[in-house]
Enzyme design. Structure first.
Site, PDB file in Angstrom:
ATOM      1  N   ASN A   1       0.836  -1.197   0.000  1.00 51.08           N
ATOM      2  CA  ASN A   1       0.000   0.000   0.000  1.00 51.08           C
ATOM      3  C   ASN A   1       0.870   1.246   0.000  1.00 51.08           C
ATOM      4  OD1 ASN A   1       0.576  -0.967   2.622  1.00 51.08           O
ATOM      5  ND2 ASN A   1      -1.197   0.016   3.538  1.00 51.08           N
TER       6      ASN A   1
ATOM      7  N   GLU B   1       0.333   5.172   0.719  1.00 48.46           N
ATOM      8  CA  GLU B   1      -0.622   6.159   1.247  1.00 48.46           C
ATOM      9  C   GLU B   1      -0.270   7.566   0.776  1.00 48.46           C
ATOM     10  OE1 GLU B   1      -0.886   5.414   5.475  1.00 48.46           O
ATOM     11  OE2 GLU B   1      -2.161   3.661   5.091  1.00 48.46           O
TER      12      GLU B   1
ATOM     13  N   CYS C   1      -4.157   0.667  -2.409  1.00 50.62           N
ATOM     14  CA  CYS C   1      -3.984  -0.568  -1.634  1.00 50.62           C
ATOM     15  C   CYS C   1      -2.878  -1.452  -2.243  1.00 50.62           C
ATOM     16  CB  CYS C   1      -5.271  -1.382  -1.627  1.00 50.62           C
ATOM     17  SG  CYS C   1      -6.616  -0.649  -0.691  1.00 50.62           S
TER      18      CYS C   1
ATOM     19  N   GLU D   1      -2.981  -4.621  -2.993  1.00 54.40           N
ATOM     20  CA  GLU D   1      -3.460  -5.523  -4.046  1.00 54.40           C
ATOM     21  C   GLU D   1      -3.518  -4.797  -5.382  1.00 54.40           C
ATOM     22  OE1 GLU D   1      -4.725  -4.836  -1.135  1.00 54.40           O
ATOM     23  OE2 GLU D   1      -5.810  -6.501  -0.238  1.00 54.40           O
TER      24      GLU D   1
ATOM     25  N   CYS E   1     -10.104  -5.291   0.355  1.00 53.12           N
ATOM     26  CA  CYS E   1     -11.236  -4.350   0.408  1.00 53.12           C
ATOM     27  C   CYS E   1     -12.093  -4.495  -0.845  1.00 53.12           C
ATOM     28  CB  CYS E   1     -10.726  -2.924   0.565  1.00 53.12           C
ATOM     29  SG  CYS E   1     -10.157  -2.167  -0.973  1.00 53.12           S
TER      30      CYS E   1
ATOM     31  N   CYS F   1     -10.534  -3.384  -4.219  1.00 49.93           N
ATOM     32  CA  CYS F   1      -9.540  -4.351  -4.710  1.00 49.93           C
ATOM     33  C   CYS F   1     -10.215  -5.614  -5.239  1.00 49.93           C
ATOM     34  CB  CYS F   1      -8.537  -4.681  -3.604  1.00 49.93           C
ATOM     35  SG  CYS F   1      -7.445  -3.287  -3.249  1.00 49.93           S
TER      36      CYS F   1
HETATM   37  N1  THU Z   1      -5.343  -1.529   2.529  1.00 49.50           N
HETATM   38  C1  THU Z   1      -4.774  -2.336   1.596  1.00 49.50           C
HETATM   39  O1  THU Z   1      -3.617  -2.164   1.206  1.00 49.50           O
HETATM   40  N2  THU Z   1      -5.535  -3.357   1.097  1.00 49.50           N
HETATM   41  C2  THU Z   1      -6.817  -3.608   1.442  1.00 49.50           C
HETATM   42  O2  THU Z   1      -7.467  -4.454   0.845  1.00 49.50           O
HETATM   43  C3  THU Z   1      -7.409  -2.879   2.560  1.00 49.50           C
HETATM   44  C4  THU Z   1      -6.686  -1.670   3.021  1.00 49.50           C
HETATM   45  C5  THU Z   1      -4.538  -0.414   3.058  1.00 49.50           C
HETATM   46  C6  THU Z   1      -5.029   0.951   2.662  1.00 49.50           C
HETATM   47  C7  THU Z   1      -4.456   1.807   3.762  1.00 49.50           C
HETATM   48  O3  THU Z   1      -3.143   2.170   3.405  1.00 49.50           O
HETATM   49  C8  THU Z   1      -4.397   0.891   4.965  1.00 49.50           C
HETATM   50  O4  THU Z   1      -4.551  -0.423   4.466  1.00 49.50           O
HETATM   51  C9  THU Z   1      -5.484   1.149   5.986  1.00 49.50           C
HETATM   52  O5  THU Z   1      -6.726   1.144   5.427  1.00 49.50           O
END
Ligand code: THU
Length: 144
Positions: A55, A57, A66, A68, A99, A102
């Protein structure tokens, strides 16, 4: 540590273990100043290679990508569109599933993707993308 069910998704246990290790490695490179919740994803391509994603940010929050989707984007950019398995590692207990956004991005490329979610403590859960996103909107859905 829980062992992966032999043959889950038609993938050998050794391959799942390679995916877990790849996801663990890339999780350490996650850019997470907002959440401090690093996620690592490892996609197995049809050709047998592994593509990693973490991920990334952003100060706007909304521009966060994310793990994925980073993996899918990287794979497509490298010329791979057919995926056979996905491993995701998070620090949560139980390990977090992908999520909704994704799931939608994954289903574009692979409807029956076997997914293993893990955490560093050794909790592991197997699932299929089709059970995470039943009745998905897909490319064919726009046909009139
Ligand atoms: N996140 C992911 O990388 N993948 C997911 O499927 C769910 C959430 C990340 C996004 C963010 O950087 C952190 O997790 C918290 O939500």
């Amino acid at each position: 540590m829980t062992t992966i069910q032999e043959g889950f998704g038609g993938i050998a246990v050794e391959t799942w273990e390679r995916l877990v290790e790849a996801a663990r490695q890339v999780q350490s490179r996650a850019y997470v100043p907002q959440s401090n919740f690093p996620v690592g994803a490892a996609l197995l391509t049809e050709e047998g290679g592994i593509v990693q994603g973490c991920n990334v940010e952003n100060a706007t929050i909304g521009a966060t990508v994310c793990a994925e989707r980073t993996a899918v984007g990287t794979a497509v950019a490298e010329g791979y569109r057919d995926f056979e398995a996905l491993c995701i590692i998070t620090d949560s207990d139980p390990p977090a599933p992908p999520c909704g956004i994704c799931r939608q991005v994954l289903v574009e490329f692979c409807e029956e993707l076997p997914i293993l979610v893990v955490n560093p403590e050794g909790s592991r859960e197997c699932m299929h993308l089709s059970e995470l996103l039943p009745h998905a909107f897909r490319r064919g859905s726009t046909e009139v």
